[in-house]
Write a protein that holds these residues in place. Structure first.
Motif, PDB file in Angstrom:
ATOM      1  N   LEU A   1      52.926  49.410  33.915  1.00  0.00           N
ATOM      2  CA  LEU A   1      53.219  47.975  33.835  1.00  0.00           C
ATOM      3  C   LEU A   1      54.219  47.531  34.897  1.00  0.00           C
ATOM      4  CD1 LEU A   1      53.515  47.679  29.949  1.00  0.00           C
ATOM      5  CD2 LEU A   1      51.572  46.979  31.364  1.00  0.00           C
ATOM      6  N   GLY A   2      54.670  48.473  35.732  1.00  0.00           N
ATOM      7  CA  GLY A   2      55.557  48.124  36.832  1.00  0.00           C
ATOM      8  C   GLY A   2      56.987  47.852  36.431  1.00  0.00           C
ATOM      9  N   GLY A   3      57.443  48.399  35.306  1.00  0.00           N
ATOM     10  CA  GLY A   3      58.775  48.076  34.816  1.00  0.00           C
ATOM     11  C   GLY A   3      59.886  48.375  35.800  1.00  0.00           C
ATOM     12  N   GLY A   4      59.887  49.557  36.396  1.00  0.00           N
ATOM     13  CA  GLY A   4      60.939  49.915  37.342  1.00  0.00           C
ATOM     14  C   GLY A   4      60.903  49.043  38.585  1.00  0.00           C
ATOM     15  N   SER A   5      59.706  48.792  39.106  1.00  0.00           N
ATOM     16  CA  SER A   5      59.573  47.939  40.285  1.00  0.00           C
ATOM     17  C   SER A   5      60.015  46.510  39.980  1.00  0.00           C
ATOM     18  CB  SER A   5      58.120  47.937  40.771  1.00  0.00           C
ATOM     19  OG  SER A   5      57.733  49.220  41.221  1.00  0.00           O
ATOM     20  N   SER A   6      59.658  46.032  38.801  1.00  0.00           N
ATOM     21  CA  SER A   6      60.070  44.693  38.389  1.00  0.00           C
ATOM     22  C   SER A   6      61.583  44.608  38.244  1.00  0.00           C
ATOM     23  CB  SER A   6      59.390  44.329  37.071  1.00  0.00           C
ATOM     24  OG  SER A   6      59.748  43.029  36.659  1.00  0.00           O
ATOM     25  N   ASN A   7      62.194  45.637  37.661  1.00  0.00           N
ATOM     26  CA  ASN A   7      63.655  45.673  37.542  1.00  0.00           C
ATOM     27  C   ASN A   7      64.321  45.599  38.910  1.00  0.00           C
ATOM     28  OD1 ASN A   7      63.846  48.119  34.779  1.00  0.00           O
ATOM     29  ND2 ASN A   7      63.253  45.960  34.782  1.00  0.00           N
ATOM     30  N   ALA A   8      63.772  46.329  39.876  1.00  0.00           N
ATOM     31  CA  ALA A   8      64.329  46.315  41.234  1.00  0.00           C
ATOM     32  C   ALA A   8      64.225  44.927  41.849  1.00  0.00           C
ATOM     33  CB  ALA A   8      63.602  47.343  42.104  1.00  0.00           C
ATOM     34  N   ALA A   9      63.061  44.280  41.680  1.00  0.00           N
ATOM     35  CA  ALA A   9      62.863  42.951  42.259  1.00  0.00           C
ATOM     36  C   ALA A   9      63.794  41.930  41.617  1.00  0.00           C
ATOM     37  CB  ALA A   9      61.413  42.520  42.088  1.00  0.00           C
ATOM     38  N   THR A  10      63.943  41.987  40.295  1.00  0.00           N
ATOM     39  CA  THR A  10      64.837  41.054  39.610  1.00  0.00           C
ATOM     40  C   THR A  10      66.269  41.239  40.086  1.00  0.00           C
ATOM     41  OG1 THR A  10      63.422  40.886  37.648  1.00  0.00           O
ATOM     42  CG2 THR A  10      65.744  40.395  37.338  1.00  0.00           C
ATOM     43  N   THR A  11      66.669  42.485  40.295  1.00  0.00           N
ATOM     44  CA  THR A  11      68.013  42.767  40.811  1.00  0.00           C
ATOM     45  C   THR A  11      68.184  42.199  42.210  1.00  0.00           C
ATOM     46  OG1 THR A  11      68.133  44.790  39.476  1.00  0.00           O
ATOM     47  CG2 THR A  11      69.658  44.608  41.327  1.00  0.00           C
ATOM     48  N   LEU A  12      67.194  42.379  43.075  1.00  0.00           N
ATOM     49  CA  LEU A  12      67.288  41.860  44.441  1.00  0.00           C
ATOM     50  C   LEU A  12      67.419  40.340  44.445  1.00  0.00           C
ATOM     51  CD1 LEU A  12      64.568  44.025  46.262  1.00  0.00           C
ATOM     52  CD2 LEU A  12      67.040  44.156  46.598  1.00  0.00           C
ATOM     53  N   LEU A  13      66.542  39.664  43.697  1.00  0.00           N
ATOM     54  CA  LEU A  13      66.582  38.201  43.706  1.00  0.00           C
ATOM     55  C   LEU A  13      67.825  37.667  43.004  1.00  0.00           C
ATOM     56  CD1 LEU A  13      63.547  38.682  44.502  1.00  0.00           C
ATOM     57  CD2 LEU A  13      63.059  36.523  43.377  1.00  0.00           C
ATOM     58  N   GLY A  14      68.222  38.325  41.908  1.00  0.00           N
ATOM     59  CA  GLY A  14      69.396  37.866  41.183  1.00  0.00           C
ATOM     60  C   GLY A  14      70.675  38.017  41.987  1.00  0.00           C
TER      61      GLY A  14
ATOM     62  N   GLY B   1      62.489  45.694  49.234  1.00  0.00           N
ATOM     63  CA  GLY B   1      61.808  46.205  48.048  1.00  0.00           C
ATOM     64  C   GLY B   1      60.793  47.273  48.370  1.00  0.00           C
ATOM     65  N   LEU B   2      60.093  47.131  49.499  1.00  0.00           N
ATOM     66  CA  LEU B   2      59.065  48.106  49.860  1.00  0.00           C
ATOM     67  C   LEU B   2      59.661  49.483  50.102  1.00  0.00           C
ATOM     68  CD1 LEU B   2      56.077  48.595  50.417  1.00  0.00           C
ATOM     69  CD2 LEU B   2      56.465  47.874  52.790  1.00  0.00           C
ATOM     70  N   THR B   3      60.928  49.542  50.515  1.00  0.00           N
ATOM     71  CA  THR B   3      61.572  50.845  50.697  1.00  0.00           C
ATOM     72  C   THR B   3      61.851  51.520  49.353  1.00  0.00           C
ATOM     73  OG1 THR B   3      63.864  50.013  50.657  1.00  0.00           O
ATOM     74  CG2 THR B   3      62.701  49.967  52.772  1.00  0.00           C
ATOM     75  N   LEU B   4      61.787  50.743  48.271  1.00  0.00           N
ATOM     76  CA  LEU B   4      62.055  51.270  46.934  1.00  0.00           C
ATOM     77  C   LEU B   4      60.776  51.636  46.191  1.00  0.00           C
ATOM     78  CD1 LEU B   4      64.704  48.568  45.956  1.00  0.00           C
ATOM     79  CD2 LEU B   4      65.175  50.884  46.780  1.00  0.00           C
ATOM     80  N   GLY B   5      59.667  50.943  46.500  1.00  0.00           N
ATOM     81  CA  GLY B   5      58.405  51.215  45.820  1.00  0.00           C
ATOM     82  C   GLY B   5      57.343  50.231  46.255  1.00  0.00           C
ATOM     83  N   ALA B   6      56.077  50.681  46.265  1.00  0.00           N
ATOM     84  CA  ALA B   6      54.988  49.851  46.783  1.00  0.00           C
ATOM     85  C   ALA B   6      54.746  48.609  45.948  1.00  0.00           C
ATOM     86  CB  ALA B   6      53.712  50.687  46.871  1.00  0.00           C
ATOM     87  N   ASP B   7      55.094  48.627  44.648  1.00  0.00           N
ATOM     88  CA  ASP B   7      54.852  47.475  43.782  1.00  0.00           C
ATOM     89  C   ASP B   7      55.990  46.455  43.810  1.00  0.00           C
ATOM     90  OD1 ASP B   7      52.417  48.441  43.007  1.00  0.00           O
ATOM     91  OD2 ASP B   7      53.046  49.094  41.010  1.00  0.00           O
ATOM     92  N   VAL B   8      57.127  46.794  44.412  1.00  0.00           N
ATOM     93  CA  VAL B   8      58.259  45.869  44.365  1.00  0.00           C
ATOM     94  C   VAL B   8      57.957  44.542  45.071  1.00  0.00           C
ATOM     95  CG1 VAL B   8      60.710  45.558  44.892  1.00  0.00           C
ATOM     96  CG2 VAL B   8      59.883  47.796  44.140  1.00  0.00           C
ATOM     97  N   PRO B   9      57.272  44.549  46.242  1.00  0.00           N
ATOM     98  CA  PRO B   9      57.048  43.261  46.922  1.00  0.00           C
ATOM     99  C   PRO B   9      56.307  42.215  46.099  1.00  0.00           C
ATOM    100  CG  PRO B   9      56.711  45.062  48.470  1.00  0.00           C
ATOM    101  CD  PRO B   9      56.904  45.685  47.119  1.00  0.00           C
ATOM    102  N   VAL B  10      55.322  42.611  45.297  1.00  0.00           N
ATOM    103  CA  VAL B  10      54.597  41.592  44.533  1.00  0.00           C
ATOM    104  C   VAL B  10      55.521  40.928  43.514  1.00  0.00           C
ATOM    105  CG1 VAL B  10      53.674  43.070  42.667  1.00  0.00           C
ATOM    106  CG2 VAL B  10      52.402  41.043  43.411  1.00  0.00           C
ATOM    107  N   PHE B  11      56.454  41.686  42.957  1.00  0.00           N
ATOM    108  CA  PHE B  11      57.418  41.093  42.027  1.00  0.00           C
ATOM    109  C   PHE B  11      58.404  40.192  42.771  1.00  0.00           C
ATOM    110  CE2 PHE B  11      56.120  44.836  39.484  1.00  0.00           C
ATOM    111  CZ  PHE B  11      55.834  44.205  38.288  1.00  0.00           C
ATOM    112  N   VAL B  12      58.772  40.576  43.994  1.00  0.00           N
ATOM    113  CA  VAL B  12      59.674  39.740  44.792  1.00  0.00           C
ATOM    114  C   VAL B  12      59.014  38.417  45.131  1.00  0.00           C
ATOM    115  CG1 VAL B  12      60.826  39.510  47.030  1.00  0.00           C
ATOM    116  CG2 VAL B  12      61.015  41.660  45.741  1.00  0.00           C
ATOM    117  N   HIS B  13      57.761  38.459  45.569  1.00  0.00           N
ATOM    118  CA  HIS B  13      57.074  37.221  45.955  1.00  0.00           C
ATOM    119  C   HIS B  13      56.711  36.382  44.732  1.00  0.00           C
ATOM    120  CE1 HIS B  13      56.830  37.573  50.274  1.00  0.00           C
ATOM    121  NE2 HIS B  13      56.518  38.843  50.154  1.00  0.00           N
TER     122      HIS B  13
END
Length: 287
Positions: free
Chosen positions: A102-115, A133-145
């Motif tokens: 479900l992308g929980g870790g990637s989503s957590n990273a994106a929320t931290t970046l934007l917050g 985000g991409l340096t942290l995981g391939a799914d992070v960018p979609v959560f960032v955008h």
């Protein structure tokens, strides 16, 4: 001045996942359709007087702070400025299962970046944050955008998409999937023909699939059993490499009726698919 911020960290589904090739570096070339759910974790960021100081108040059992994507995201963002930044205390209300696809870790990273971009007033754009985000995981960018998207490459090449915002029943079988084990399996399909973007959203969605499903069902009988049960009520599909599976329903009540009859020993939830991330909806309210 805002010193504390609580933001959603939503789940995603891979509405389909096709493996279309393998790169020389060993990574798989994918085509997938990402959609967010109105369900996930909550992350609270509070500025502190500690300098420097990135403190995680709710560590995840079995995961060291140095390996936690929340901490890694905060540190990576802090390195983007020479300025001395306030410290930050980070806590998480964890709802999403680990290792569920479900992308929980990637989503957590994106929320931290934007917050933290907001609290630290860094003024970085989404493309810059997605690159971090991409340096942290391939799914992070979609959560960032923050927009449902057709993903290519390893999932980082994104084209905004508008799939129907239906209701989903998500089940988490009682097992944890080893992603590396799935992608290295000999029986994994790696030659699904590439598609152009337009056909991905036209016609019968049942034409599309998750290429990891056969391998996961073979290696993890708990997933296979859950899939067989949910398939009684309509098409069921794996998200990512699992272990979560989902079924699509036209209304919340239809999904909840099935949820009430689920077998014992299986956890999960009912949620609505949304094309704009709840994280971005919240940040828009703050503007």
């Amino acid at each position: 001045m805002t010193t504390t911020l609580t933001l959603p960290s939503p789940a995603k589904l891979n509405l389909f996942l096709h493996i279309v090739g393998r790169r020389p570096d060993g990574y798989h070339e994918l085509e997938t359709l990402f959609q967010f759910l109105d369900y996930g974790d909550d992350i609270t960021l509070t500025l502190t007087s500690e300098r420097p100081g990135i403190r995680l108040e709710s560590p995840i059992p079995g995961v060291s702070d140095d390996d936690n994507l929340i901490v890694k995201a905060a540190r990576a963002l802090a390195r983007k400025t020479p300025d001395e930044l306030p410290g930050v205390s980070i806590s998480i209300n964890k709802r999403l299962p680990m290792g569920g696809g479900l992308g929980g870790g990637s989503s957590n990273a994106a929320t931290t970046l934007l917050g933290l971009n907001y609290l630290w007033k860094l003024g970085l754009g989404l493309d810059e944050l997605a690159d971090i985000g991409l340096t942290l995981g391939a799914d992070v960018p979609v959560f960032v955008h923050g927009h449902a998207a057709f993903g290519e490459g390893v999932g980082e090449k994104l084209t905004p998409a508008f799939p129907p915002e239906d209701w989903f029943l998500i089940l988490k079988p009682a097992c944890n999937i080893n992603t590396g084990k799935i992608f290295s399996a000999q029986g994994l399909t790696r030659d699904t023909p590439k598609m152009t973007i337009a056909p991905a959203f036209e016609g019968d969605a049942s034409r599309y699939r998750n290429d990891c499903e056969d391998v996961v069902n073979k290696l993890y009988p708990e997933v296979k059993q859950s899939m067989e049960w949910l398939t009684q009520f309509g098409p069921a599909r794996l998200t990512g490499t699992g272990a979560c599976i989902f079924g699509r329903f036209p209304t919340e009540s239809a999904a909840r009726i099935i949820w009430e009859s689920k077998p014992s020993g299986i956890t999960g939830f009912v949620a609505k698919g949304v094309n704009i991330s709840p994280l971005h909806q919240k940040l828009t309210e703050l503007e």
